[in-house]
Design a protein around this motif. Sequence first.
Motif, PDB file in Angstrom:
ATOM      1  N   ILE A   1       0.828  -1.161   0.289  1.00  0.00           N
ATOM      2  CA  ILE A   1       0.289   0.332  -0.045  1.00  0.00           C
ATOM      3  C   ILE A   1       0.631   1.280  -0.113  1.00  0.00           C
ATOM      4  O   ILE A   1       0.790   2.284  -0.438  1.00  0.00           O
ATOM      5  CB  ILE A   1      -0.777   0.411   1.182  1.00  0.00           C
ATOM      6  CG1 ILE A   1      -1.892  -1.477   1.296  1.00  0.00           C
ATOM      7  CG2 ILE A   1      -1.594   0.755   1.534  1.00  0.00           C
ATOM      8  CD1 ILE A   1      -2.893  -1.347   2.121  1.00  0.00           C
TER       9      ILE A   1
ATOM     10  N   TYR B   1       0.471  -8.315  -3.393  1.00  0.00           N
ATOM     11  CA  TYR B   1      -0.674  -7.591  -3.503  1.00  0.00           C
ATOM     12  C   TYR B   1      -0.251  -6.267  -4.018  1.00  0.00           C
ATOM     13  O   TYR B   1      -0.895  -5.604  -4.740  1.00  0.00           O
ATOM     14  CB  TYR B   1      -0.026  -6.967  -2.018  1.00  0.00           C
ATOM     15  CG  TYR B   1      -0.882  -7.685  -0.501  1.00  0.00           C
ATOM     16  CD1 TYR B   1      -2.099  -8.536  -0.943  1.00  0.00           C
ATOM     17  CD2 TYR B   1       0.495  -9.048  -0.435  1.00  0.00           C
ATOM     18  CE1 TYR B   1      -1.907  -9.666  -0.031  1.00  0.00           C
ATOM     19  CE2 TYR B   1      -0.352  -9.535   0.605  1.00  0.00           C
ATOM     20  CZ  TYR B   1      -1.209 -10.285   0.927  1.00  0.00           C
ATOM     21  OH  TYR B   1      -1.146 -10.679   1.512  1.00  0.00           O
ATOM     22  N   LEU B   2       0.727  -5.855  -4.738  1.00  0.00           N
ATOM     23  CA  LEU B   2       0.549  -5.005  -5.459  1.00  0.00           C
ATOM     24  C   LEU B   2       0.336  -4.973  -6.828  1.00  0.00           C
ATOM     25  O   LEU B   2      -0.258  -4.266  -7.523  1.00  0.00           O
ATOM     26  CB  LEU B   2       2.178  -4.777  -6.123  1.00  0.00           C
ATOM     27  CG  LEU B   2       3.591  -4.499  -4.903  1.00  0.00           C
ATOM     28  CD1 LEU B   2       4.800  -4.098  -5.452  1.00  0.00           C
ATOM     29  CD2 LEU B   2       2.939  -2.753  -4.645  1.00  0.00           C
TER      30      LEU B   2
ATOM     31  N   TYR C   1     -11.254   5.827  -7.164  1.00  0.00           N
ATOM     32  CA  TYR C   1     -10.591   6.265  -6.778  1.00  0.00           C
ATOM     33  C   TYR C   1     -10.748   7.713  -7.408  1.00  0.00           C
ATOM     34  O   TYR C   1     -10.589   8.871  -6.658  1.00  0.00           O
ATOM     35  CB  TYR C   1      -9.273   5.772  -7.156  1.00  0.00           C
ATOM     36  CG  TYR C   1      -7.849   4.834  -6.798  1.00  0.00           C
ATOM     37  CD1 TYR C   1      -7.518   4.756  -5.259  1.00  0.00           C
ATOM     38  CD2 TYR C   1      -7.775   3.648  -7.318  1.00  0.00           C
ATOM     39  CE1 TYR C   1      -7.450   3.560  -4.618  1.00  0.00           C
ATOM     40  CE2 TYR C   1      -7.149   2.809  -6.779  1.00  0.00           C
ATOM     41  CZ  TYR C   1      -7.282   2.875  -5.314  1.00  0.00           C
ATOM     42  OH  TYR C   1      -6.450   1.466  -4.369  1.00  0.00           O
TER      43      TYR C   1
ATOM     44  N   ILE D   1      -7.226  -2.570  -9.061  1.00  0.00           N
ATOM     45  CA  ILE D   1      -8.583  -2.243  -8.785  1.00  0.00           C
ATOM     46  C   ILE D   1      -9.190  -1.066  -9.724  1.00  0.00           C
ATOM     47  O   ILE D   1      -7.702  -0.274 -10.075  1.00  0.00           O
ATOM     48  CB  ILE D   1      -7.755  -1.539  -7.442  1.00  0.00           C
ATOM     49  CG1 ILE D   1      -8.042  -3.385  -6.529  1.00  0.00           C
ATOM     50  CG2 ILE D   1      -9.100  -0.726  -6.472  1.00  0.00           C
ATOM     51  CD1 ILE D   1      -7.731  -2.010  -4.615  1.00  0.00           C
TER      52      ILE D   1
ATOM     53  N   ILE E   1      -3.258  -4.727  -6.311  1.00  0.00           N
ATOM     54  CA  ILE E   1      -3.833  -3.366  -5.631  1.00  0.00           C
ATOM     55  C   ILE E   1      -3.663  -2.038  -7.308  1.00  0.00           C
ATOM     56  O   ILE E   1      -4.548  -2.127  -7.937  1.00  0.00           O
ATOM     57  CB  ILE E   1      -2.447  -2.184  -5.006  1.00  0.00           C
ATOM     58  CG1 ILE E   1      -2.569  -2.683  -3.590  1.00  0.00           C
ATOM     59  CG2 ILE E   1      -2.752  -0.630  -5.534  1.00  0.00           C
ATOM     60  CD1 ILE E   1      -1.498  -2.270  -2.801  1.00  0.00           C
TER      61      ILE E   1
ATOM     62  N   THR F   1      -8.535   0.562  -0.993  1.00  0.00           N
ATOM     63  CA  THR F   1      -7.321  -0.571  -1.122  1.00  0.00           C
ATOM     64  C   THR F   1      -7.455  -1.480  -0.424  1.00  0.00           C
ATOM     65  O   THR F   1      -7.878  -2.586  -0.827  1.00  0.00           O
ATOM     66  CB  THR F   1      -5.384   0.833  -1.171  1.00  0.00           C
ATOM     67  OG1 THR F   1      -6.297   1.397  -1.874  1.00  0.00           O
ATOM     68  CG2 THR F   1      -4.510  -0.912  -1.850  1.00  0.00           C
TER      69      THR F   1
ATOM     70  N   THR G   1       2.654   2.225  -3.190  1.00  0.00           N
ATOM     71  CA  THR G   1       1.837   1.945  -4.688  1.00  0.00           C
ATOM     72  C   THR G   1       1.493   4.243  -4.462  1.00  0.00           C
ATOM     73  O   THR G   1       1.696   4.260  -4.934  1.00  0.00           O
ATOM     74  CB  THR G   1       0.404   1.938  -4.458  1.00  0.00           C
ATOM     75  OG1 THR G   1       0.276   1.427  -3.170  1.00  0.00           O
ATOM     76  CG2 THR G   1       0.240   0.077  -5.761  1.00  0.00           C
ATOM     77  N   GLU G   2       2.425   4.282  -2.950  1.00  0.00           N
ATOM     78  CA  GLU G   2       1.522   5.356  -2.562  1.00  0.00           C
ATOM     79  C   GLU G   2       3.010   6.371  -3.502  1.00  0.00           C
ATOM     80  O   GLU G   2       2.876   8.047  -3.454  1.00  0.00           O
ATOM     81  CB  GLU G   2       1.536   5.937  -1.108  1.00  0.00           C
ATOM     82  CG  GLU G   2       0.580   5.437  -0.735  1.00  0.00           C
ATOM     83  CD  GLU G   2      -0.825   6.398  -1.375  1.00  0.00           C
ATOM     84  OE1 GLU G   2      -1.098   7.316  -1.351  1.00  0.00           O
ATOM     85  OE2 GLU G   2      -1.814   6.129  -2.266  1.00  0.00           O
TER      86      GLU G   2
ATOM     87  N   ILE H   1      -7.484   5.093   0.716  1.00  0.00           N
ATOM     88  CA  ILE H   1      -7.106   3.300   0.997  1.00  0.00           C
ATOM     89  C   ILE H   1      -7.773   2.431   2.271  1.00  0.00           C
ATOM     90  O   ILE H   1      -7.924   1.605   1.539  1.00  0.00           O
ATOM     91  CB  ILE H   1      -5.317   3.801   2.008  1.00  0.00           C
ATOM     92  CG1 ILE H   1      -4.678   4.333   0.691  1.00  0.00           C
ATOM     93  CG2 ILE H   1      -5.099   2.636   2.449  1.00  0.00           C
ATOM     94  CD1 ILE H   1      -3.208   4.993   1.688  1.00  0.00           C
TER      95      ILE H   1
ATOM     96  N   GLY I   1      -9.901  -3.745  -1.731  1.00  0.00           N
ATOM     97  CA  GLY I   1      -9.317  -5.085  -2.865  1.00  0.00           C
ATOM     98  C   GLY I   1      -8.713  -5.794  -2.553  1.00  0.00           C
ATOM     99  O   GLY I   1      -8.766  -6.743  -3.418  1.00  0.00           O
ATOM    100  N   ILE I   2      -8.354  -5.410  -1.618  1.00  0.00           N
ATOM    101  CA  ILE I   2      -6.855  -6.708  -1.059  1.00  0.00           C
ATOM    102  C   ILE I   2      -7.194  -7.665   0.142  1.00  0.00           C
ATOM    103  O   ILE I   2      -6.688  -8.891   0.328  1.00  0.00           O
ATOM    104  CB  ILE I   2      -6.105  -5.843  -0.724  1.00  0.00           C
ATOM    105  CG1 ILE I   2      -4.704  -5.481  -1.050  1.00  0.00           C
ATOM    106  CG2 ILE I   2      -4.509  -6.316   0.255  1.00  0.00           C
ATOM    107  CD1 ILE I   2      -3.500  -4.159  -0.973  1.00  0.00           C
TER     108      ILE I   2
END
Lengths: 297, 319
Positions: free
Chosen positions: B113, B200-201, B212, B207, B204, B230, B116-117, B226, B233-234
């Motif tokens: 998470i 997980y990446l 968003y 998604i 994400i 996010t 990705t930020e 998030i 979604g995870i």
Amino acid sequence: MRKKLKPSDALFQGIIYVLFGLFTLSCIYPFYYLFINTISSNDLSAAGDIKFYPQQIHFDNYSKVLRISGLSHAALVSVYRTVVGTFLTVGASAFLGYLFTKKEMWGRQIWYRSVVVTMYFSAGLIPWYITMHNLHLTNNYLAYILPTIITPFNIILVKTFVEAIPPSLEESAAMDGAGVLRSFWSIIVPLTTPILATITIFSAVSQWNSFIDTAFLMTDTKYYTLQFLLWRYLNESSSLAALIRSSPDMAASVQNMQTPTSVRMTVTMIVVLPILIVYPFFQRFFVKGIMIGAVKG
Amino acid sequence: MGVPSGELLRGVEPVRPSRRKLQTKYKLFLLALPFLAVTFVFYYLPVSGWIYAFYDFIPGIPLSDTPYVGLKWFNTIVANPTQTGEVLRVLKNTVAMSTLGLVTSVFPVIFAILLTEIRAGWYRKFVQTLTTIPNFISWILVYALAFSLFSVDNGVVNHVLVQLGIVDEEFNFLASSSHVWLTMIAWYWWKSLGWGAILYLAVIAGIDQELYEAAEVDGASRFRKIWHITVPGIIPTFFVLLLLSIGNFVNNGMEQYFAFQNAMNKDAIEVLDLYVYNIAFANNFPFATAVSMLKSVVSVILLFAANTLSKVVRDESII
């Protein structure tokens, strides 16, 4: 167009940049540290003076360590199990994964399930050892390659991949009289190259990294792999020192004399280098492999 | 297609599987047979080794010459106080390591998470590429790296700590009996964090971006995006992996502990898998087999429990 960051956002960005930077550094510095120590003057290295950059560069460690008795043989064993083991498991996974897509196969569901379930169940280490012993697979090179032929995860990957290939391709080949083997070889293999490449790399890395099987099954030193030899060097300081004394040209030179530490570091570097070298090439296959594996059949 | 017309004339049932199809059915099986045999030999045959748990087996003496002792080896686990103490100690280590593993299994989620930020694409790629490397080296190599970095005479960690005045004298981290569980989980994540985050990446990245954008229009803060987009979604992916690790609660694997074990930390590092190895190499085969056997049974029960839980909660099985 990029929006301007709010101060709180900028602070947040700053913090995560730094945190990720530190963790990334911790992941690669050990490799770098080891490398600069193996090519720097052994005296400086032994004093702990080599931290950020190499000094008085030389490559004596590598040329001498490669002459340690048993090391090059262990390297050969490692290369053998990596090459032969990978070749067999990729071939078997491709063929069996393909066969399992054939709905006509007698008892297909049962056979497929009985292969997959082995990922979740094992008889245990000792019963496994006793079986290997009864099959005369202790102190035997075949022990490195036979048990890995069937790797359920690879079979799942291939099966899932083949199921996504339009069946019309195979059907038209069957019309032209191609049998199972023929269409496997001329249609399936070329179309599954990406997934076969992925499992080739994963199998090769895991073969190269294996050491538990050596610890269990091999008592004769001629079956030792590089990984296992390294483990011995890490744990048996005294025997390593004796080994160095007994090798004539190692202790002889005054400059860059070999010590247990320098030997350990250099051997570690030799074992890790092949992985670091192939890493950039296989890196791009990860996500593909993981994603297909996650949505398993 | 393949029914000869002569048979039709003789009035034989026309719709039956053609001979060719029947042949294919068994031919496919025969082609798979050698591989199924290998599977049987290396995965199913070892179960027959459980029989050694019921004998006073000593390596080298054939089983036919060894006395049958029934449940003796299973009984020693509870009947013999020293043995009970040992097993409890090992169970404590196993439960501690597995629990720590379960609790920290959110680490790769947080990693993904936060990564990705990060706005700069090159930096994301840089971090992702380099943090995955440790996953591809063996535990022996991890130990070898640790050995060099933390060694007392010339390791960089001790040198720096002494120079900075954080510790008074050099400390042998790897031969220490304190905080073994924590250092083991730390090494575990050093090796696995970057790799664990990749899945997980990818999740994400999959998604729907419109979610968003819509949230943005509604003025949602970064944290709210998030939390409400996010994370939900995870969760399904996280849940599957969590259930699988519950199924593996008693299987810590032994490579890491095997590599890091020494006389000093042995009491705290011995998990079940390593313990079985150690007692077997102390030549107590039947007892090792008995423990091995119990462990397999417990892990199958756990797996079925996790699977049932999965069916109830998300209407889908994990195996």
